[in-house]
Design an enzyme around this catalytic site. Structure first.
Site, PDB file in Angstrom:
ATOM      1  N   GLU A 345     -63.809  -3.261  -0.781  1.00 53.57           N
ATOM      2  CA  GLU A 345     -62.454  -3.693  -0.797  1.00 53.57           C
ATOM      3  C   GLU A 345     -62.218  -5.011  -0.220  1.00 53.57           C
ATOM      4  OE1 GLU A 345     -59.679  -0.551   0.938  1.00 53.57           O
ATOM      5  OE2 GLU A 345     -60.409   0.266  -1.071  1.00 53.57           O
ATOM      6  N   TYR A 390     -49.200 -12.819  14.830  1.00 52.41           N
ATOM      7  CA  TYR A 390     -50.660 -11.944  15.262  1.00 52.41           C
ATOM      8  C   TYR A 390     -51.761 -13.196  16.070  1.00 52.41           C
ATOM      9  CZ  TYR A 390     -51.132  -9.420  10.899  1.00 52.41           C
ATOM     10  OH  TYR A 390     -51.299  -9.337   9.409  1.00 52.41           O
ATOM     11  N   CYS A 416     -34.426 -21.013  12.906  1.00 60.25           N
ATOM     12  CA  CYS A 416     -33.742 -20.337  14.133  1.00 60.25           C
ATOM     13  C   CYS A 416     -34.674 -19.491  14.840  1.00 60.25           C
ATOM     14  CB  CYS A 416     -32.597 -19.877  13.578  1.00 60.25           C
ATOM     15  SG  CYS A 416     -31.289 -20.226  15.119  1.00 60.25           S
ATOM     16  N   GLU A 417     -36.209 -19.857  15.793  1.00 61.70           N
ATOM     17  CA  GLU A 417     -36.307 -18.754  17.121  1.00 61.70           C
ATOM     18  C   GLU A 417     -37.751 -19.803  17.079  1.00 61.70           C
ATOM     19  OE1 GLU A 417     -36.537 -15.175  16.783  1.00 61.70           O
ATOM     20  OE2 GLU A 417     -35.448 -14.811  14.942  1.00 61.70           O
ATOM     21  N   TYR A 446     -53.095 -13.701   2.941  1.00 62.70           N
ATOM     22  CA  TYR A 446     -51.369 -13.091   3.432  1.00 62.70           C
ATOM     23  C   TYR A 446     -50.756 -13.905   3.880  1.00 62.70           C
ATOM     24  CZ  TYR A 446     -54.392  -9.173   3.682  1.00 62.70           C
ATOM     25  OH  TYR A 446     -55.811  -8.834   3.266  1.00 62.70           O
TER      26      TYR A 446
HETATM   27  C1  LIG Z   1     -57.449  -0.003   3.189  1.00 60.30           C
HETATM   28  C2  LIG Z   1     -57.208  -1.651   2.725  1.00 60.30           C
HETATM   29  N1  LIG Z   1     -58.230  -2.325   2.370  1.00 60.30           N
HETATM   30  C3  LIG Z   1     -58.554  -3.759   2.305  1.00 60.30           C
HETATM   31  C4  LIG Z   1     -57.664  -4.635   3.073  1.00 60.30           C
HETATM   32  C5  LIG Z   1     -58.367  -5.366   3.047  1.00 60.30           C
HETATM   33  O1  LIG Z   1     -58.555  -6.526   4.339  1.00 60.30           O
HETATM   34  P1  LIG Z   1     -59.137  -8.070   4.041  1.00 60.30           P
HETATM   35  O2  LIG Z   1     -58.215  -8.707   3.575  1.00 60.30           O
HETATM   36  O3  LIG Z   1     -58.835  -8.200   5.527  1.00 60.30           O
HETATM   37  O4  LIG Z   1     -60.351  -8.171   3.770  1.00 60.30           O
HETATM   38  C6  LIG Z   1     -56.315  -3.719   3.189  1.00 60.30           C
HETATM   39  C7  LIG Z   1     -56.364  -5.019   4.669  1.00 60.30           C
HETATM   40  O5  LIG Z   1     -55.678  -4.522   5.662  1.00 60.30           O
HETATM   41  C8  LIG Z   1     -56.612  -2.351   3.883  1.00 60.30           C
HETATM   42  O6  LIG Z   1     -55.506  -1.697   4.652  1.00 60.30           O
END
Ligand SMILES: Cc1ncc(COP(=O)(O)O)c(C=O)c1O
Length: 489
Positions: A345, A390, A416-417, A446
């Site tokens: 993923e 982070y 404003c932070e 992100y």
């Molecule tokens: C369940 C799950 N799969 C895949 C990802 C993708 O992670 P990345 O973008 O770091 O590959 C995330 C990210 O938090 C996740 O929570």
């Protein structure tokens, strides 16, 4: 799997979305032939889509400052009391996205795992419909974490059977949407299992589920920021091992549930592929136990995403080496029995280095003791929250190189932070001065996905570069779009 699966019914929004995708948002811009030839020659030497040629920063064959200039001219805003600038601006490279996907595909092929390892794009990293469409065309699946991400995946044409709805707090309508469309779901907890069962019964449809395991790792075994760890003892995700049998018992008794696999995502920005071998071993162990209990359909091991990228561009010698996609795939492949298929993923490692955030310097100021040189830019934590959230590092480069002195700067936004910064104590080779454009690197994942309207700031436009041309793939918001949902129809 990609070839075996039939395309299922599409959501009824498909025609609407297709129409949206085809909207000629603005004309596609092209650069001159001479620029193109020079850029091609230079780019051939480089592995990434972003590079300098004659001191100008390029994305593929397009000079970044030229995109910004064109966009400013065509912003369509002629109101002196409104924002007429093109920045902040997200720019993505289509070629880089293709290269990133290809590197996973090549690794899968080299490991002899073609057809047994499936790339499910983590939509949360960047849900721009145009980028999702490009990923889908590469025969990837999608992992989604909300009903709307799921709708976006369905409507950009992802094969429903290759969409997974994940999430520790799925709502009934989200489960219903997934089940109606034949998508897979992750079971994240006892109550999640109860909810999925209840919807499956209502619809009289079999839910194909993966069980998300929380192996209860120690923070030290996943050396990433604690907010990015998702399989620790105290993480909110997945089913802890001690509750596993209880959830299993519930699922086993249910006619409308088919457990098709196990899932574990340990976290993000992972640098070492050994973590994936560990996860694979843990899941294989559990799988073996389930097989002895009579589970016959455990086809998938989903080992999550999370592979990091080199945010430092080689400038941080203290970081441990970063495993390649090849090492990641190899780490899993070598452990797999022949009857298992793997889902991975990736989000960040597919899209992060496809994008930059272009921002303009508004001015600079010094702290009273001279300890800080603040460079105030027009991008802010609402456009890129990772540094504030982070303490994440993003490389910063000038869009035009010039001869000037080195210095150390805090690059801060107008929000404003005090926590509104894009880079802190950053050594830069040239002093940023008012009007300069700067590129914040690796924001494809992100970046826009986590953007907000804090301080009533309009979210920035997104541009996609494809070789010699580029187009807007998301218009910038404006005052009207911000207040639309607050006013009566
Ligand atoms: C369940 C799950 N799969 C895949 C990802 C993708 O992670 P990345 O973008 O770091 O590959 C995330 C990210 O938090 C996740 O929570």
């Amino acid at each position: 799997m990609c070839k075996q699966l039939k395309v299922g019914p599409r959501d009824s929004l498909q025609p609407v979305l297709s129409a949206i995708l085809q909207i000629p948002l603005i004309a596609v811009f092209e650069i001159s032939k001479q620029q193109k030839n020079m850029a091609n020659a230079q780019q051939a030497k480089l592995s990434t889509a972003f590079y300098y040629l004659n001191d100008n920063f390029y994305c593929e064959n397009s000079p970044v400052h030229q995109i910004e200039n064109e966009l400013e001219k065509t912003s369509g805003c002629d109101d002196d009391d409104d924002d007429r600038s093109a920045t902040p601006l997200y720019i993505y490279s289509q070629a880089q996205l293709h290269r990133n996907i290809q590197s996973y595909k090549d690794a899968i092929q080299s490991a002899g795992m073609s057809g047994r390892m499936h790339i499910f794009y983590a939509v949360k990293a960047n849900p721009n419909l145009h980028l999702m469409e490009l990923v889908r065309k590469q025969n990837c699946g999608a992992v989604t974490v909300s009903g709307y991400e799921l709708k976006a995946a369905l409507n950009t044409g992802f094969v429903p059977e290759m969409i997974l709805l994940n999430g520790n707090g799925k709502q009934m309508w989200e489960i219903r949407l997934a089940l109606k469309n034949g998508c897979m779901l992750n079971v994240d907890s006892y109550f999640d299992a109860e909810n999925i069962i209840s919807v499956a019964r209502q619809l009289q449809k079999t839910a194909r589920v993966l069980i998300r395991v929380n192996p209860g790792l120690e923070q030290s075994s996943t050396p990433v920021h604690s907010y990015l760890s998702t399989a620790l003892k105290n993480s909110k995700f997945g089913i802890p091992l001690h509750q596993f049998d209880q959830v299993l018992e519930l699922l086993r008794a249910e006619h409308f549930i088919q457990v098709v696999g196990l899932h574990c995502h340990v976290g993000s920005t992972i640098r070492d592929a050994f973590i994936y071998s560990d996860v694979t071993r843990i899941l294989l162990d559990i799988r073996q136990k389930l097989i002895t209990q009579g589970y016959a359909h455990l086809k998938y091991l989903d080992i999550g995403g999370g592979l990091g990228i080199d945010y430092y561009h080689g400038t941080n010698q203290e970081q441990s080496p970063l495993s390649s996609t090849g090492e990641l795939i190899q780490a899993i492949a070598s452990l797999l029995p022949p009857d298992v298929e793997v889902i991975i993923e990736p989000g960040r490692s597919l899209v992060a280095n496809t994008g930059i955030l272009v921002t303009k310097v508004l001015g600079s100021k010094k702290s009273p003791d001279g300890g800080k040189n603040f460079v105030v830019v027009d991008a802010a934590m609402n456009d890129l929250i990772r540094p504030s959230f982070y303490q994440a590092y993003h490389h910063v480069l000038p869009v035009r190189k010039s001869i000037s002195s080195e210095g150390t700067y805090d690059i801060v936004g107008p929000i404003c932070e005090s926590g509104d910064f894009l880079a802190v104590d950053r050594r830069l080779a040239q002093e940023p001065v008012k009007g300069d454009l700067m590129a914040i690197m690796d924001i494809g994942a992100y970046g826009m996905a986590m953007a907000s309207n804090y301080n009533m700031r309009a979210r920035a436009a997104e541009v996609l570069v494809d070789g010699n041309s580029w187009k807007i793939i998301r218009r910038r918001e404006n005052f009207e779009s911000l207040v639309r949902t607050m006013t009566a129809d």
